[in-house]
Design a protein around this motif. Structure first.
Motif, PDB file in Angstrom:
ATOM      1  N   VAL A 150       1.011  -1.310   0.041  1.00 54.18           N
ATOM      2  CA  VAL A 150       0.150   0.216   0.047  1.00 54.18           C
ATOM      3  C   VAL A 150       0.821   1.128   0.093  1.00 54.18           C
ATOM      4  O   VAL A 150       1.605   1.570   0.974  1.00 54.18           O
ATOM      5  CB  VAL A 150      -0.995  -0.134   1.426  1.00 54.18           C
ATOM      6  N   TYR A 151       0.846   1.953  -1.126  1.00 54.55           N
ATOM      7  CA  TYR A 151       1.582   3.246  -1.145  1.00 54.55           C
ATOM      8  C   TYR A 151       0.897   4.334  -0.622  1.00 54.55           C
ATOM      9  O   TYR A 151      -0.391   4.404  -0.948  1.00 54.55           O
ATOM     10  CB  TYR A 151       2.093   3.590  -2.766  1.00 54.55           C
ATOM     11  N   ILE A 152       1.473   5.463  -0.241  1.00 52.01           N
ATOM     12  CA  ILE A 152       0.862   6.555   0.174  1.00 52.01           C
ATOM     13  C   ILE A 152       1.528   7.827  -0.562  1.00 52.01           C
ATOM     14  O   ILE A 152       2.719   8.329   0.050  1.00 52.01           O
ATOM     15  CB  ILE A 152       0.919   6.967   1.722  1.00 52.01           C
ATOM     16  N   PRO A 153       1.138   8.142  -1.711  1.00 55.26           N
ATOM     17  CA  PRO A 153       1.743   9.435  -2.458  1.00 55.26           C
ATOM     18  C   PRO A 153       1.923  10.597  -1.603  1.00 55.26           C
ATOM     19  O   PRO A 153       0.807  10.939  -1.026  1.00 55.26           O
ATOM     20  CB  PRO A 153       0.830   9.530  -3.604  1.00 55.26           C
ATOM     21  N   ALA A 154       3.049  11.194  -1.694  1.00 50.44           N
ATOM     22  CA  ALA A 154       3.077  12.477  -0.770  1.00 50.44           C
ATOM     23  C   ALA A 154       3.050  12.191   0.653  1.00 50.44           C
ATOM     24  O   ALA A 154       2.665  13.240   1.388  1.00 50.44           O
ATOM     25  CB  ALA A 154       2.544  13.520  -1.443  1.00 50.44           C
ATOM     26  N   GLY A 155       3.259  10.942   1.328  1.00 51.73           N
ATOM     27  CA  GLY A 155       3.074  10.627   2.526  1.00 51.73           C
ATOM     28  C   GLY A 155       3.957  11.204   3.583  1.00 51.73           C
ATOM     29  O   GLY A 155       3.766  11.425   4.903  1.00 51.73           O
ATOM     30  N   VAL A 156       5.291  11.580   3.227  1.00 59.12           N
ATOM     31  CA  VAL A 156       6.234  12.258   3.889  1.00 59.12           C
ATOM     32  C   VAL A 156       5.887  13.687   3.969  1.00 59.12           C
ATOM     33  O   VAL A 156       5.666  14.164   2.907  1.00 59.12           O
ATOM     34  CB  VAL A 156       7.457  11.797   3.478  1.00 59.12           C
ATOM     35  N   VAL A 157       6.208  14.302   4.903  1.00 54.62           N
ATOM     36  CA  VAL A 157       5.998  15.796   5.270  1.00 54.62           C
ATOM     37  C   VAL A 157       6.635  16.480   3.837  1.00 54.62           C
ATOM     38  O   VAL A 157       6.282  17.578   3.493  1.00 54.62           O
ATOM     39  CB  VAL A 157       6.623  16.330   6.458  1.00 54.62           C
ATOM     40  N   THR A 158       7.878  16.325   3.224  1.00 58.55           N
ATOM     41  CA  THR A 158       8.436  16.790   2.215  1.00 58.55           C
ATOM     42  C   THR A 158       7.666  16.501   0.931  1.00 58.55           C
ATOM     43  O   THR A 158       8.202  17.050  -0.247  1.00 58.55           O
ATOM     44  CB  THR A 158       9.943  16.396   2.006  1.00 58.55           C
TER      45      THR A 158
ATOM     46  N   ALA B  43       5.204   7.497   0.670  1.00 57.31           N
ATOM     47  CA  ALA B  43       5.487   6.607   1.957  1.00 57.31           C
ATOM     48  C   ALA B  43       4.652   5.319   1.719  1.00 57.31           C
ATOM     49  O   ALA B  43       3.985   5.081   0.621  1.00 57.31           O
ATOM     50  CB  ALA B  43       4.922   6.934   3.198  1.00 57.31           C
ATOM     51  N   SER B  44       4.699   4.471   2.626  1.00 52.95           N
ATOM     52  CA  SER B  44       3.996   3.047   2.372  1.00 52.95           C
ATOM     53  C   SER B  44       3.264   2.723   3.484  1.00 52.95           C
ATOM     54  O   SER B  44       4.099   3.151   4.872  1.00 52.95           O
ATOM     55  CB  SER B  44       4.927   1.870   2.016  1.00 52.95           C
ATOM     56  N   ALA B  45       1.977   2.056   3.656  1.00 53.48           N
ATOM     57  CA  ALA B  45       1.306   1.905   4.702  1.00 53.48           C
ATOM     58  C   ALA B  45       1.489   0.419   5.323  1.00 53.48           C
ATOM     59  O   ALA B  45       0.684  -0.094   6.260  1.00 53.48           O
ATOM     60  CB  ALA B  45      -0.142   2.125   4.631  1.00 53.48           C
TER      61      ALA B  45
END
Length: 362
Positions: free
Chosen positions: A82-90, A94-96
């Motif tokens: 599971v990917y989270i596009p733009a999941g990091v503050v910058t 990220a990945s869940a």
């Protein structure tokens, strides 16, 4: 591996997963270690240490990517995280779950193309320093990077004397390591590349002052919370203790390091996502394959597709007959991303594109 370790440490009942028991067994062998950490063990010359380090590596792989991981995240011969596009503050992805962005090097051998297909593995050389160069419109740094290794270009400019120094100084400038050896080299970079160094220095000052900073496309950093603001305010009062002043300075420097890096890493993430989006469009316009990728599902079984993305690396799964076209598309998409973000500023983003049937070979 555990049996061999027990033999080499002469401890038949040893549980190698117990740090306390392991440390006791090492001491019985006369090994002067205070912990079972990899760094300390690596400095010890003993056959059991080599075995122990290999055991630790395999145990970590088993724990993170063993049968439980396979049961939860792998289906139909495909890793399905599971990917989270733009999941990091910058703005980085990220990945869940499944550790998609932390796949161990030892597992890359399992990343394989279907019969009749190949993997095109491409990554950008020195993405963040080149992004900094373009953001700052630093023509001197752009010239140093053009058509060659950027760090070698810095050496050729006379800013420092070795590639190692160039890398240490430039990464220190972007990540906030501005003391010690990196700090010693910083004045040389500021003289040679004042626009690039001025950009990150200004971002650091804004952070230290409690202000927000933004990426090229407008992603904005968070502002400090009330506790941070009260600490800074207290340090300016006449009766502030030395410890309060020191704490405020330390927290201000920490925030400056964060904002210094935020503007570059965030803009690099924007470049990478632009590259990714452009590449997807180019792949979608390619003709269908003659040979199905049997496990890629109804959407991708006949078409070249992105199989993996990690910050500045993509892996494209493509029919063997389209390898050349896909490799060209990867490079063309990188050029297009640079033009879209930075216009005609003369900075290049060189790619290392390799073709193989396994990610490990690439």
């Amino acid at each position: 591996m555990a049996r061999r370790l027990r033999e080499e440490l002469d401890d038949p009942g040893l549980n190698p997963d117990s740090p306390t028991k392991l440390l006791r067994a090492l001491h019985r062998q006369g090994l002067p270690v205070e912990s079972t950490g990899r760094g300390e063990l690596a400095a010890v010359d003993h056959p059991a240490v080599t075995t122990l380090l290999e055991y630790k590596r395999l145990a970590r792989l088993w724990t993170a990517n063993g049968w439980a991981w396979l049961d939860e995240w792998v289906a139909g011969g495909r890793f399905r995280p599971v990917y989270i596009p733009a999941g990091v503050v910058t703005g980085r992805w990220a990945s869940a779950g499944g550790g998609a962005l932390q796949i161990p090097r030892g597992l890359r051998v399992a990343v394989r193309a279907d019969p009749g297909w190949r993997l095109v593995v491409a990554d950008v050389a020195q993405l963040e320093p080149r992004v900094l160069c373009a953001m700052a419109q630093d023509t001197a740094l752009a010239e140093a990077a053009r058509g060659r290794d950027l760090y070698e270009g810095i050496v050729a400019d006379g800013a420092v004397t070795s590639r190692e120094d160039a890398k240490l100084a430039l990464l220190g400038a972007m990540y906030g390591a501005t003391t010690g050896e990196s700090g010693r080299l910083m004045p040389r970079l500021r003289r040679t590349y004042p626009r690039a160094m001025g950009l990150v220095d200004a971002a650091a000052r804004r952070g230290e002052d409690g202000e927000a900073v933004s990426t090229l496309l407008g992603r904005t950093s968070s502002v400090p919370d009330g506790t941070w603001l009260r600490t800074q305010a207290r340090a300016t009062e006449a009766d502030a203790a030395a410890s309060e002043i020191a704490r405020a300075r330390r927290e201000a420097r920490d925030r400056g390091r964060f904002t210094r890096n935020f503007v570059v890493q965030g803009t690099a993430a924007e470049w990478a996502l632009t590259w990714l989006a452009d590449l997807r469009g180019r792949l979608a316009r390619m003709p269908a394959a003659r040979v199905d990728a049997t496990r890629s599902g109804p959407v991708f079984s006949r078409h070249s597709h992105i199989a993996f993305f990690l910050h500045d690396e993509v892996i494209v799964h493509c029919p063997e007959e389209q390898v050349g076209e896909v490799s060209a598309a990867v490079r063309a998409a990188a050029d297009a991303a640079g033009r879209l973000l930075f216009g005609d500023f003369p900075v290049d983003f060189p790619l290392d594109a390799r073709v193989a049937d396994s990610a490990a070979k690439a």
